[in-house]
Design an enzyme around this catalytic site. Structure first.
Site, PDB file in Angstrom:
ATOM      1  N   ASP A   1       0.861  -1.188   0.000  1.00  0.00           N
ATOM      2  CA  ASP A   1       0.000   0.000   0.000  1.00  0.00           C
ATOM      3  C   ASP A   1       0.894   1.233   0.000  1.00  0.00           C
ATOM      4  OD1 ASP A   1      -2.344   1.716   0.294  1.00  0.00           O
ATOM      5  OD2 ASP A   1      -3.352  -0.148   0.840  1.00  0.00           O
TER       6      ASP A   1
ATOM      7  N   HIS B   1      -2.528   3.467  -4.773  1.00  0.00           N
ATOM      8  CA  HIS B   1      -1.951   2.938  -3.527  1.00  0.00           C
ATOM      9  C   HIS B   1      -0.500   2.489  -3.704  1.00  0.00           C
ATOM     10  CE1 HIS B   1      -5.600   3.175  -1.135  1.00  0.00           C
ATOM     11  NE2 HIS B   1      -6.262   2.786  -2.200  1.00  0.00           N
TER      12      HIS B   1
ATOM     13  N   GLU C   1      -9.594   2.967  -5.880  1.00  0.00           N
ATOM     14  CA  GLU C   1      -9.337   4.341  -5.454  1.00  0.00           C
ATOM     15  C   GLU C   1      -8.252   5.071  -6.250  1.00  0.00           C
ATOM     16  OE1 GLU C   1     -10.792   4.380  -0.898  1.00  0.00           O
ATOM     17  OE2 GLU C   1      -8.756   3.616  -1.161  1.00  0.00           O
TER      18      GLU C   1
HETATM   19  C1  ACM Z   1     -10.997  -0.182  -0.461  1.00  0.00           C
HETATM   20  O1  ACM Z   1     -11.545  -0.070   0.657  1.00  0.00           O
HETATM   21  N1  ACM Z   1     -10.313   0.823  -0.956  1.00  0.00           N
HETATM   22  C2  ACM Z   1     -11.096  -1.398  -1.239  1.00  0.00           C
END
Ligand code: ACM
Length: 621
Positions: free
Chosen positions: A285, A355, A420
């Site tokens: 991440d 991410h 995201e």
């Molecule tokens: C997530 O909660 N971004 C998958």
């Protein structure tokens, strides 16, 4: 100078904006800067008493105006309702001296959230008579006359070598069952659905019938739960059981906070006790890349560590000290083997193209296009965390990573993230503009589909299937072979299933274990999707009975994101007892679920967790 003390106060000057006032009781005579972590974006123009000189993700650095010991900063349009929202990990840095940059710790002396009526932490569970039982609730369980005495070294006979199954049982119970021809416990072949079993405990012996190894394992696990509640004198029962969903998944984010191998093995053992059969290992991440990749040693040498002066600054729980960790390939293999011994498959996740702050910091020469001037801010406030789908380096990087991941993880499923990706990315990238023209793409999101389609094909050539968060559907490029993890709502999952995609249901509103369990300000956790209490988690249904694409709902996924999970106690607290509720959501038929009955069975299960020193949250509604 002795350690400065800081007080934090939250002020609400209007409806939407939150002001945070920071007051230091003393400051050094030479120039200083204040560093801390806060999971909000600070409006730089708002600052009173100093200048915001850096913010990346949760990491903030402020230079005070001369003589100032008080700072005020504004976070626009944001909720601020929990003590766990407050800034933390404070320290001061002083100018470089001959000994290098000087760091001075800062102690939090007081914090005030500015909310005066703390909500109750929840209501007591309804008064129900405790009943020993099995979680998740089996399809049928009837009591029979009599008891069976389970000796510590009882014998088990069954088809083939039972060492792995008995090893698992013995691990859960601390008994020492052994395989032998002359046995009081028999595992026998039976016509049962996949993973189904029939457990018969009679005074003269125990029989577990199943059609596959998973079925025998589940029968043994139910027996283990029964033993852990009753001790050696087992009341006789007949249980007939099979799961509702084939994939019952717990996800753990090891990127935000590194979780030691011992914690992971402990979690796998706990998962196995509740019949979860997949571990979704979130390995990368923004705040950390955790998996050793031999082709790119810097991914973990640089990307697995954060702290003052490092390529990745302090994040989340913060502090100047070097923090982090990674899993060597040997450890990854060890975890895969350990999980397999418990009947659990490990699905690794490499989260791309968003991410990726840690990866980009570790491999800037490969992953950055210097001419890309796109501006964006991710939901967690990174402005440099997205891979570029038009760079050759991105493909070189991902292919080597996928090669090694496929070598390490035998799972047919490989998760590539996809969630995201912020607005504004790639819009000012010459390479992306060229790719769009060349491919005739109209929508910037097609670039995400372009990259993920490449990964899907690359994995397929290795016999693997791509899994992704629901945003992998954006740009309409991945094929229906891809498995969708629907996280924004159950409806998103139902829509994907109706569109022909296989789906794992992970609706945040019910299944995100990082969400706080109550409105109380002291309750740790996030709350952007609500604060699901035990009853709400228990009562959710991922797929209505009349839903026509039910076959596409493969299972249930409960994620634990780890922004706030920096200790093992916090890990336990967030997981339990809600994980028992999600176990039942994933396994039991809706008609077999009953909240009152679950409450009656809960104390027996908590006693098991007590035996294992699990620091669960006292259950409430
Ligand atoms: C997530 O909660 N971004 C998958």
């Amino acid at each position: 100078m002795s350690t400065p003390l800081i007080t934090i106060a939250v002020q609400r000057r209007d409806e939407e904006d939150v002001w945070i006032l920071l007051t230091l009781d003393r400051v050094p005579s030479e120039p200083w800067q204040l560093h801390f972590c806060l999971g909000r974006h600070i409006d730089a123009s708002s600052l009173e008493g100093g200048e915001l000189i850096h913010q990346s993700g949760s990491y903030k650095v402020i230079a005070p105006h001369p003589g100032s010991r008080e700072l005020a900063l504004c976070c626009r349009k944001t909720a601020f309702k929990r003590l766990t929202d407050l800034p933390q990990g404070f320290f001061l840095s002083l100018p470089e001296s001959r000994e290098g940059a000087q760091i001075m710790p800062v102690t939090i002396a007081g914090q005030e959230l500015g909310l005066d009526s703390p909500a109750p932490a929840g209501k007591e569970l309804a008064e129900v008579e405790t009943e020993h039982g099995i979680v998740p609730q089996p399809r049928r369980l009837v009591r029979l006359e009599g008891n069976f005495r389970l000796a510590e070294r009882a014998h088990v006979r069954g088809p083939g070598n039972l060492a792995a199954l008995l090893g698992h049982f013995n691990d859960l119970t601390s008994l020492a069952l052994e395989q032998d021809h002359d046995a009081e416990i028999s595992l026998v072949q039976g016509e049962l659905p996949a993973e189904g079993y029939r457990l018969l405990i009679r005074p003269q012996g125990i029989e577990i019938a199943a059609g596959d190894v998973a079925g025998w394992r589940h029968g043994l696990v139910s027996l283990a739960q029964w033993y852990l509640q009753h001790g050696e004198s087992l009341p006789c029962i007949e249980v007939e059981d099979a799961p509702r969903f084939g994939l019952r998944v717990i996800h753990l984010d090891c990127g935000r906070h590194f979780q030691p191998m011992a914690s992971l093995k402990r979690l796998l053992r706990q998962m196995s006790l509740y019949k979860f059969n997949r571990f979704h290992w979130h390995l990368t991440d923004d705040e950390g890349w955790r998996l050793e990749i031999k082709a790119f040693p810097t991914l973990t040498e640089v990307g697995a560590w954060r702290g003052h002066g490092l390529a990745i600054g302090p994040q989340l729980s913060g502090g100047a000290a070097r923090y982090g960790g990674c899993y060597s390939q040997a450890e990854a293999r060890e975890l895969v083997a350990y999980a397999a011994s418990l009947g659990i498959e490990v699905i690794p996740e490499i989260d791309i193209p968003g991410h990726c702050h840690a990866a980009i910091k570790a491999l800037p020469e490969l992953l950055i296009e210097p001419e890309d001037h796109s501006r964006y801010l991710s939901v967690q406030y990174f402005d440099d965390n997205v891979l570029n789908p038009a760079l050759p380096g991105t493909y070189h990087f991902l292919e080597r990573v996928m090669d090694e991941v496929c070598e390490l993880f035998p799972s047919p499923l490989i998760h590539m993230g996809g969630d995201e990706v912020p607005h504004g990315v790639w819009t000012d990238s010459p390479a992306c503009q060229r790719l769009m023209v060349q491919q005739g793409y109209q929508d910037i999101r097609e670039l995400q589909g372009h990259l993920l389609r490449h990964c899907q094909g690359y994995l397929a050539a290795k016999g693997r299937r791509m899994v992704g968060w629901e945003e992998i559907l954006q740009g309409d490029k991945v094929s229906q072979e891809a498995i969708i993890c629907a996280w924004t709502s159950f409806q998103a999952g139902l829509d994907a299933a109706a569109a022909g995609y296989p789906v794992l249901m992970a609706a945040a509103q019910y299944l995100y274990l990082d969400l706080a369990c109550s409105e109380n300000i002291e309750e740790p956790g996030l709350y952007w999707a609500g604060t699901p209490n035990l009853e709400q988690v228990y009562s959710c249904d991922p797929a209505p009975a009349d839903f026509h694409a039910n076959d596409n709902i493969l299972g249930v996924l409960s994620p634990l994101w780890s922004e706030l999970v920096h200790t093992r106690d916090r890990l336990d607290y967030m997981l339990f007892p809600r994980m028992l509720a999600t176990a039942e959501v994933a396994w039991s038929l809706p008609g077999d679920k009953d909240w009152g009955h679950f409450c009656a069975r809960l104390p027996g299960q908590l006693a098991i967790l007590d035996q294992q020193q699990v620091r669960y949250r006292t259950p409430q509604r």
